[in-house]
Design a protein around this motif. Structure first.
Motif, PDB file in Angstrom:
ATOM      1  N   VAL A 133       0.839  -1.202   0.000  1.00 43.69           N
ATOM      2  CA  VAL A 133       0.000   0.000   0.000  1.00 43.69           C
ATOM      3  C   VAL A 133       0.870   1.247   0.000  1.00 43.69           C
ATOM      4  CG1 VAL A 133      -1.755   1.301   1.273  1.00 43.69           C
ATOM      5  CG2 VAL A 133      -1.872  -1.209   1.189  1.00 43.69           C
ATOM      6  N   LEU A 134       1.936   1.217   0.818  1.00 41.19           N
ATOM      7  CA  LEU A 134       2.828   2.370   0.936  1.00 41.19           C
ATOM      8  C   LEU A 134       3.529   2.666  -0.390  1.00 41.19           C
ATOM      9  CD1 LEU A 134       4.242   4.464   2.787  1.00 41.19           C
ATOM     10  CD2 LEU A 134       5.976   2.717   3.235  1.00 41.19           C
ATOM     11  N   LEU A 135       4.173   1.661  -0.971  1.00 41.45           N
ATOM     12  CA  LEU A 135       4.921   1.858  -2.215  1.00 41.45           C
ATOM     13  C   LEU A 135       3.986   2.000  -3.409  1.00 41.45           C
ATOM     14  CD1 LEU A 135       7.834  -0.709  -1.683  1.00 41.45           C
ATOM     15  CD2 LEU A 135       7.819   1.750  -1.239  1.00 41.45           C
ATOM     16  N   GLY A 136       2.837   1.316  -3.338  1.00 43.86           N
ATOM     17  CA  GLY A 136       1.898   1.365  -4.455  1.00 43.86           C
ATOM     18  C   GLY A 136       1.352   2.754  -4.714  1.00 43.86           C
ATOM     19  N   ARG A 137       1.368   3.620  -3.699  1.00 43.04           N
ATOM     20  CA  ARG A 137       0.869   4.984  -3.881  1.00 43.04           C
ATOM     21  C   ARG A 137       1.748   5.785  -4.826  1.00 43.04           C
ATOM     22  NH1 ARG A 137      -3.923   4.645  -3.290  1.00 43.04           N
ATOM     23  NH2 ARG A 137      -3.890   6.889  -3.618  1.00 43.04           N
ATOM     24  N   CYS A 138       2.951   5.292  -5.100  1.00 46.28           N
ATOM     25  CA  CYS A 138       3.890   6.010  -5.967  1.00 46.28           C
ATOM     26  C   CYS A 138       3.998   5.370  -7.347  1.00 46.28           C
ATOM     27  CB  CYS A 138       5.270   6.077  -5.321  1.00 46.28           C
ATOM     28  SG  CYS A 138       5.295   6.907  -3.712  1.00 46.28           S
ATOM     29  N   VAL A 139       3.091   4.439  -7.667  1.00 43.24           N
ATOM     30  CA  VAL A 139       3.145   3.741  -8.954  1.00 43.24           C
ATOM     31  C   VAL A 139       1.843   4.010  -9.709  1.00 43.24           C
ATOM     32  CG1 VAL A 139       3.396   1.515 -10.118  1.00 43.24           C
ATOM     33  CG2 VAL A 139       4.570   1.933  -7.938  1.00 43.24           C
ATOM     34  N   PRO A 140       1.925   4.557 -10.938  1.00 40.30           N
ATOM     35  CA  PRO A 140       0.704   4.827 -11.709  1.00 40.30           C
ATOM     36  C   PRO A 140      -0.144   3.569 -11.849  1.00 40.30           C
ATOM     37  CG  PRO A 140       2.599   5.866 -12.747  1.00 40.30           C
ATOM     38  CD  PRO A 140       3.146   5.014 -11.627  1.00 40.30           C
ATOM     39  N   LEU A 141      -1.471   3.752 -11.847  1.00 40.59           N
ATOM     40  CA  LEU A 141      -2.483   2.692 -11.935  1.00 40.59           C
ATOM     41  C   LEU A 141      -2.507   1.844 -10.665  1.00 40.59           C
ATOM     42  CD1 LEU A 141      -2.211   1.446 -15.642  1.00 40.59           C
ATOM     43  CD2 LEU A 141      -3.891   2.998 -14.649  1.00 40.59           C
ATOM     44  N   VAL A 142      -1.322   1.355 -10.228  1.00 41.23           N
ATOM     45  CA  VAL A 142      -1.283   0.528  -9.023  1.00 41.23           C
ATOM     46  C   VAL A 142      -1.808   1.295  -7.819  1.00 41.23           C
ATOM     47  CG1 VAL A 142       0.248  -0.697  -7.421  1.00 41.23           C
ATOM     48  CG2 VAL A 142       0.623  -0.861  -9.885  1.00 41.23           C
ATOM     49  N   ARG A 143      -1.516   2.610  -7.749  1.00 42.02           N
ATOM     50  CA  ARG A 143      -1.904   3.392  -6.580  1.00 42.02           C
ATOM     51  C   ARG A 143      -3.416   3.421  -6.371  1.00 42.02           C
ATOM     52  NH1 ARG A 143       0.857   7.471  -9.373  1.00 42.02           N
ATOM     53  NH2 ARG A 143      -0.408   8.638 -10.841  1.00 42.02           N
TER      54      ARG A 143
END
Length: 232
Positions: A133-143
């Motif tokens: 969740v933490l790192l996914g906020r910095c990845v397009p679409l994944v966030r």
């Protein structure tokens, strides 16, 4: 009298910003100028559910407006993070309310979505948990979509919110900070070329979306033809 003059001055300043820039850039700046710092949150909330309007194209505009004196840079970051959090809660609720089987069924029935995407998100979340969740906020679409498996697994909402806020705040700070730092350099460019730049941004977004659609349709057709192929 002084208050009225101040309000009129502010409105005139906002109107100048709205009409000075054209196209998509002008629309984004107009939204954020009209609503102030909360407008940044609204734009990020929209981006959560409408990925073709990427935050990378919105957040620098907030930083630019902060540089230009039309909003506070720290409040812009705060409201952008609030917009991300509320959007993340929406996807979390979808996963929590529907559960795994109904969410999987919904993905299967939604055009251009593949169930493998659902499995990948599940595996990614199962492996990294809160870090996803933490790192996914910095990845397009994944966030946007990483919140769904978090909801399915009923990740504690407080923990989910903390990870989302931290990841979103970092991402928003970087892009708003870039817009603020490069404000002096990009203002003359935006004043003269905002219409052309807006058209280029929209064309790039449209081409990326078209490429996504073509790739997905080809994969779906290939999978369907493989399923219908006679077995020997």
């Amino acid at each position: 009298m002084t208050a009225n003059l101040w309000t009129a001055s502010n409105l005139a300043m906002e109107g100048e910003v709205v009409h000075e820039y054209e196209g998509f850039i002008g629309w984004v700046l107009s939204l954020m100028t009209t609503l102030g710092e909360p407008g940044v949150g609204v734009a990020l909330f929209i981006e959560t559910f409408f990925p073709p309007m990427p935050s990378e194209a919105v957040l620098p505009g907030a930083g630019f407006l902060a540089y230009d004196g039309h909003m506070n840079v720290w409040l812009a970051i705060l409201w952008a993070t609030i917009g991300c959090l509320v959007g993340a809660w929406g996807f979390y609720a979808i996963g929590a309310l529907l559960g795994r089987d109904r969410t999987k069924w919904l993905v299967e029935k939604t055009p251009l979505l593949e169930v493998e995407d659902f499995y990948k998100a599940e595996r990614f979340f199962a492996r990294f948990g809160g870090l996803a969740v933490l790192l996914g906020r910095c990845v397009p679409l994944v966030r946007s979509f990483i919140s769904v498996p978090a909801g399915i697994e009923r990740m504690p909402i407080l923990k989910f919110s903390v990870y989302t806020v931290i990841g979103s705040a970092v991402w928003n700070s970087i892009w708003i900070g870039l817009g603020y730092a490069f404000g002096p350099a990009i203002k003359p460019i935006l004043v003269q070329w905002s219409g052309l730049i807006s058209n280029i941004v929209l064309v790039v977004i449209a081409l990326l979306f078209l490429w996504f659609v073509i790739v997905r349709v080809r994969k779906l057709l290939k999978a369907r033809s493989a399923d219908n192929a006679p077995t020997l």
